[in-house]
Scaffold this motif. Structure first.
Motif, PDB file in Angstrom:
ATOM      1  N   ASN A  21      91.138  47.264  65.431  1.00  0.00           N
ATOM      2  CA  ASN A  21      90.276  46.946  66.573  1.00  0.00           C
ATOM      3  C   ASN A  21      89.389  45.728  66.280  1.00  0.00           C
ATOM      4  OD1 ASN A  21      91.161  49.263  68.059  1.00  0.00           O
ATOM      5  ND2 ASN A  21      89.849  50.516  66.753  1.00  0.00           N
ATOM      6  N   THR A  22      89.548  44.698  67.111  1.00  0.00           N
ATOM      7  CA  THR A  22      88.733  43.498  66.903  1.00  0.00           C
ATOM      8  C   THR A  22      87.278  43.753  67.312  1.00  0.00           C
ATOM      9  OG1 THR A  22      89.255  42.638  69.105  1.00  0.00           O
ATOM     10  CG2 THR A  22      90.660  41.927  67.275  1.00  0.00           C
ATOM     11  N   GLU A  23      86.356  43.032  66.668  1.00  0.00           N
ATOM     12  CA  GLU A  23      84.930  43.121  66.982  1.00  0.00           C
ATOM     13  C   GLU A  23      84.391  41.720  67.247  1.00  0.00           C
ATOM     14  OE1 GLU A  23      82.407  45.637  64.829  1.00  0.00           O
ATOM     15  OE2 GLU A  23      83.882  47.246  64.658  1.00  0.00           O
ATOM     16  N   ASN A  24      83.277  41.676  67.949  1.00  0.00           N
ATOM     17  CA  ASN A  24      82.669  40.385  68.286  1.00  0.00           C
ATOM     18  C   ASN A  24      82.012  39.771  67.047  1.00  0.00           C
ATOM     19  OD1 ASN A  24      81.370  38.184  69.368  1.00  0.00           O
ATOM     20  ND2 ASN A  24      80.465  39.293  71.089  1.00  0.00           N
ATOM     21  N   PRO A  25      82.544  38.649  66.539  1.00  0.00           N
ATOM     22  CA  PRO A  25      81.962  38.026  65.341  1.00  0.00           C
ATOM     23  C   PRO A  25      80.488  37.646  65.506  1.00  0.00           C
ATOM     24  CG  PRO A  25      84.111  37.082  65.810  1.00  0.00           C
ATOM     25  CD  PRO A  25      83.727  37.913  66.992  1.00  0.00           C
ATOM     26  N   ARG A  26      80.085  37.431  66.751  1.00  0.00           N
ATOM     27  CA  ARG A  26      78.693  37.050  67.031  1.00  0.00           C
ATOM     28  C   ARG A  26      77.698  38.110  66.541  1.00  0.00           C
ATOM     29  NH1 ARG A  26      76.911  34.752  72.978  1.00  0.00           N
ATOM     30  NH2 ARG A  26      75.070  33.615  72.322  1.00  0.00           N
ATOM     31  N   ASN A  27      78.150  39.373  66.527  1.00  0.00           N
ATOM     32  CA  ASN A  27      77.281  40.468  66.055  1.00  0.00           C
ATOM     33  C   ASN A  27      77.207  40.538  64.531  1.00  0.00           C
ATOM     34  OD1 ASN A  27      76.977  41.220  68.747  1.00  0.00           O
ATOM     35  ND2 ASN A  27      78.728  42.598  68.675  1.00  0.00           N
ATOM     36  N   TRP A  28      78.105  39.836  63.874  1.00  0.00           N
ATOM     37  CA  TRP A  28      78.209  39.940  62.401  1.00  0.00           C
ATOM     38  C   TRP A  28      77.738  38.677  61.665  1.00  0.00           C
ATOM     39  CZ3 TRP A  28      80.017  44.257  59.716  1.00  0.00           C
ATOM     40  CH2 TRP A  28      80.503  45.303  60.513  1.00  0.00           C
ATOM     41  N   ILE A  66      89.393  22.644  64.669  1.00  0.00           N
ATOM     42  CA  ILE A  66      88.893  23.935  65.180  1.00  0.00           C
ATOM     43  C   ILE A  66      89.433  25.084  64.334  1.00  0.00           C
ATOM     44  CG2 ILE A  66      88.814  25.498  67.162  1.00  0.00           C
ATOM     45  CD1 ILE A  66      89.148  23.037  68.965  1.00  0.00           C
ATOM     46  N   LEU A  67      88.524  25.916  63.853  1.00  0.00           N
ATOM     47  CA  LEU A  67      88.907  27.119  63.105  1.00  0.00           C
ATOM     48  C   LEU A  67      88.881  28.321  64.040  1.00  0.00           C
ATOM     49  CD1 LEU A  67      89.377  28.578  60.281  1.00  0.00           C
ATOM     50  CD2 LEU A  67      86.918  29.035  60.339  1.00  0.00           C
ATOM     51  N   GLY A  68      89.965  29.084  64.029  1.00  0.00           N
ATOM     52  CA  GLY A  68      89.983  30.362  64.739  1.00  0.00           C
ATOM     53  C   GLY A  68      89.551  31.444  63.777  1.00  0.00           C
ATOM     54  N   PHE A  69      88.603  32.288  64.188  1.00  0.00           N
ATOM     55  CA  PHE A  69      88.081  33.336  63.296  1.00  0.00           C
ATOM     56  C   PHE A  69      88.094  34.669  64.017  1.00  0.00           C
ATOM     57  CE2 PHE A  69      84.439  35.857  61.699  1.00  0.00           C
ATOM     58  CZ  PHE A  69      84.811  35.977  60.364  1.00  0.00           C
ATOM     59  N   VAL A  70      88.733  35.654  63.389  1.00  0.00           N
ATOM     60  CA  VAL A  70      88.844  37.008  63.965  1.00  0.00           C
ATOM     61  C   VAL A  70      88.288  38.009  62.972  1.00  0.00           C
ATOM     62  CG1 VAL A  70      90.457  38.775  64.817  1.00  0.00           C
ATOM     63  CG2 VAL A  70      90.906  36.357  65.284  1.00  0.00           C
ATOM     64  N   LEU A  71      87.569  39.003  63.489  1.00  0.00           N
ATOM     65  CA  LEU A  71      87.035  40.076  62.638  1.00  0.00           C
ATOM     66  C   LEU A  71      87.434  41.411  63.259  1.00  0.00           C
ATOM     67  CD1 LEU A  71      83.469  40.176  61.115  1.00  0.00           C
ATOM     68  CD2 LEU A  71      84.496  42.236  62.013  1.00  0.00           C
ATOM     69  N   SER A  72      88.042  42.289  62.456  1.00  0.00           N
ATOM     70  CA  SER A  72      88.449  43.587  63.006  1.00  0.00           C
ATOM     71  C   SER A  72      88.142  44.726  62.044  1.00  0.00           C
ATOM     72  CB  SER A  72      89.949  43.582  63.342  1.00  0.00           C
ATOM     73  OG  SER A  72      90.714  43.516  62.158  1.00  0.00           O
ATOM     74  N   ILE A 119      90.450  33.526  80.525  1.00  0.00           N
ATOM     75  CA  ILE A 119      90.956  33.502  79.150  1.00  0.00           C
ATOM     76  C   ILE A 119      90.488  34.748  78.405  1.00  0.00           C
ATOM     77  CG2 ILE A 119      91.123  30.990  78.997  1.00  0.00           C
ATOM     78  CD1 ILE A 119      88.472  30.952  77.489  1.00  0.00           C
ATOM     79  N   GLN A 120      91.293  35.181  77.471  1.00  0.00           N
ATOM     80  CA  GLN A 120      90.975  36.345  76.644  1.00  0.00           C
ATOM     81  C   GLN A 120      90.943  35.898  75.192  1.00  0.00           C
ATOM     82  OE1 GLN A 120      90.429  39.824  77.482  1.00  0.00           O
ATOM     83  NE2 GLN A 120      89.769  39.799  75.362  1.00  0.00           N
ATOM     84  N   SER A 121      89.786  36.054  74.567  1.00  0.00           N
ATOM     85  CA  SER A 121      89.657  35.642  73.174  1.00  0.00           C
ATOM     86  C   SER A 121      89.318  36.844  72.303  1.00  0.00           C
ATOM     87  CB  SER A 121      88.560  34.572  73.048  1.00  0.00           C
ATOM     88  OG  SER A 121      88.357  34.226  71.703  1.00  0.00           O
ATOM     89  N   HIS A 122      90.161  37.105  71.293  1.00  0.00           N
ATOM     90  CA  HIS A 122      89.930  38.242  70.383  1.00  0.00           C
ATOM     91  C   HIS A 122      89.121  37.830  69.155  1.00  0.00           C
ATOM     92  CE1 HIS A 122      92.316  41.152  72.572  1.00  0.00           C
ATOM     93  NE2 HIS A 122      93.253  40.224  72.745  1.00  0.00           N
ATOM     94  N   GLY A 123      88.679  36.578  69.169  1.00  0.00           N
ATOM     95  CA  GLY A 123      87.823  36.086  68.087  1.00  0.00           C
ATOM     96  C   GLY A 123      86.974  34.952  68.615  1.00  0.00           C
TER      97      GLY A 123
END
Length: 407
Positions: A396-403, A386-392, A306-310
């Motif tokens: 360019n998307t970034e890993n929300p875990r870092n933010w 379930i909430l989908g959360f994307v940060l870019s 699977i590929q997750s952009h968020g």
């Protein structure tokens, strides 16, 4: 030689004291982490227990079980770390007790010798004769001062012995308490490990059932990934269109730039956003990450990717999505099933909140940190919220875990 020995003993006592203090601080951190893991475990267990599905789905059951095992294993790790640290504290505490016993013994010996010497010359006449036998007034005065100091020293030695005795008793009591705490942790750890083993056996049983219908579940996963890819493409297009609009305002050619043209105010907002990296609040008040960012094997069907952009955050039914930082609502999109997606711009950074049922913001609205955006959709079949959360940054998307703080 005696001075050197006393000096070395003093340095050893100081080192022990510093180490015990440092160990205590470290264990307090580990204890707080263990307590938080226990809270997480209780929360996830309660959340999954309240999920009443209308349709049996092994993938969902396995996913839930995997989340339970993961949080329980985190708790076991936290308990083990705290138990090990407590063991270090017990060791240092015992060293401190041993040192105190030696100090107390030395003090008592010195005090006993002093009392004996004092007893030999305790009569009032001997003290008077000691003063009268002085050769001159100055010597008599010095002898009088010496007698006063000697009496004071005796008193201080007695007080020091009492202090050391009390300190030794406190250390002994503390050691006993620490040993009891460690025993309780080890007992808790054993219980958690037994539960994990039980859950893993249940997991193996479910996995064997999944393998029998692996083809069916792979098709389900591909269908889900296809829908996710379509939504990701929509998000990218919406951001590209917003970049083109910002460039047009600044008189730039839209095809030559993939970054936002920003005003001074927007640049300042982006700078504030970056300075809060790792400290941003969660986009929900309470929840846990059920799908992380990036390319990864499916948590259940290992042969599928699977590929997750968020990230996907599982939360309580009726939970609200909230802005992770101040900004402007860039766009609102309506998806299939009347589900909504909200984009919030923070300079050249965009946060996207997917799978919303009802929203309370509109395009162009200014929002504040932790402001409610809308209610998160609850699936009618799985009963999951379930909430989908994307940060870019730009497109360019970034890993929300870092933010996000402690994601």
């Amino acid at each position: 030689m005696q001075f050197k020995l006393k000096y070395l003993l003093f340095i050893l006592a100081l080192i022990l004291s510093v180490n015990i203090s440092a160990q205590k601080t470290k264990r307090q951190v580990l204890e707080a982490r263990r307590i938080q893991n226990q809270k997480d475990q209780i929360y996830i267990k309660a959340l999954l227990s309240n999920t009443k599905r209308k349709e049996k789905n092994l993938l969902n059951d396995l996913s839930d079980l995997k989340d339970k095992i993961r949080t329980r294993e985190n708790l076991i790790k936290a308990i083990t770390n705290e138990s090990n640290e407590l063991g270090n504290e017990i060791y240092l505490n015992q060293l401190k007790i041993n040192q105190n016993k030696r100090d107390l013994e030395a003090l008592k010996k010195a005090y006993a010798a002093m009392i004996f010497q004092s007893y030999k010359s305790k009569s009032k006449n001997s003290r008077i004769m000691f003063l009268l036998s002085s050769e001159n007034f100055y010597q008599g005065y010095k002898r009088f001062q010496y007698m006063k100091q000697y009496t004071s020293f005796r008193k201080k030695q007695g007080e020091e012995i009492h202090k050391k005795t009390v300190e030794l008793q406190i250390l002994t009591d503390t050691l006993k308490l620490k040993k009891e705490q460690k025993q309780a942790l080890l007992s808790n750890n054993k219980k958690e490990k037994e539960l994990v083993e039980k859950e893993k056996k249940n997991q193996e049983n479910l996995l064997s059932q999944v393998k029998k219908k692996e083809g069916k579940y792979k098709r389900q996963i591909r269908k889900f990934q296809k829908e996710e890819a379509r939504i990701d493409a929509l998000i990218k297009k919406a951001i590209r269109d917003a970049i083109a609009a910002s460039n047009k305002k600044f008189g730039k050619k839209t095809s030559t730039s993939a970054v936002f043209s920003l005003t001074a105010e927007a640049k300042e907002l982006a700078s504030k956003f970056v300075s809060n990296k790792g400290k941003l609040p969660w986009p929900v008040e309470k929840g846990y990450v059920s799908t992380y960012y990036g390319k990864q094997p499916h948590p259940i069907v290992k042969t599928a990717t699977i590929q997750s952009h968020g990230v996907r955050i599982t939360t309580n039914k009726g939970s609200k999505a909230r802005a992770v930082f101040e900004g402007t609502v860039l766009a609102v999109q309506v998806m299939s099933g009347n589900k909504k997606m909200v984009y919030i711009q923070h300079g050249n950074y965009i946060t996207v909140y997917k799978n919303l049922e009802n929203i309370v913001v509109e395009t162009g609205d200014k929002v504040k940190t932790k402001q409610i955006i809308g209610t998160i959709f609850t699936d009618r079949i799985t009963d999951k919220t379930i909430l989908g959360f994307v940060l870019s940054k730009n497109t360019n998307t970034e890993n929300p875990r870092n933010w996000i703080y402690k994601m």
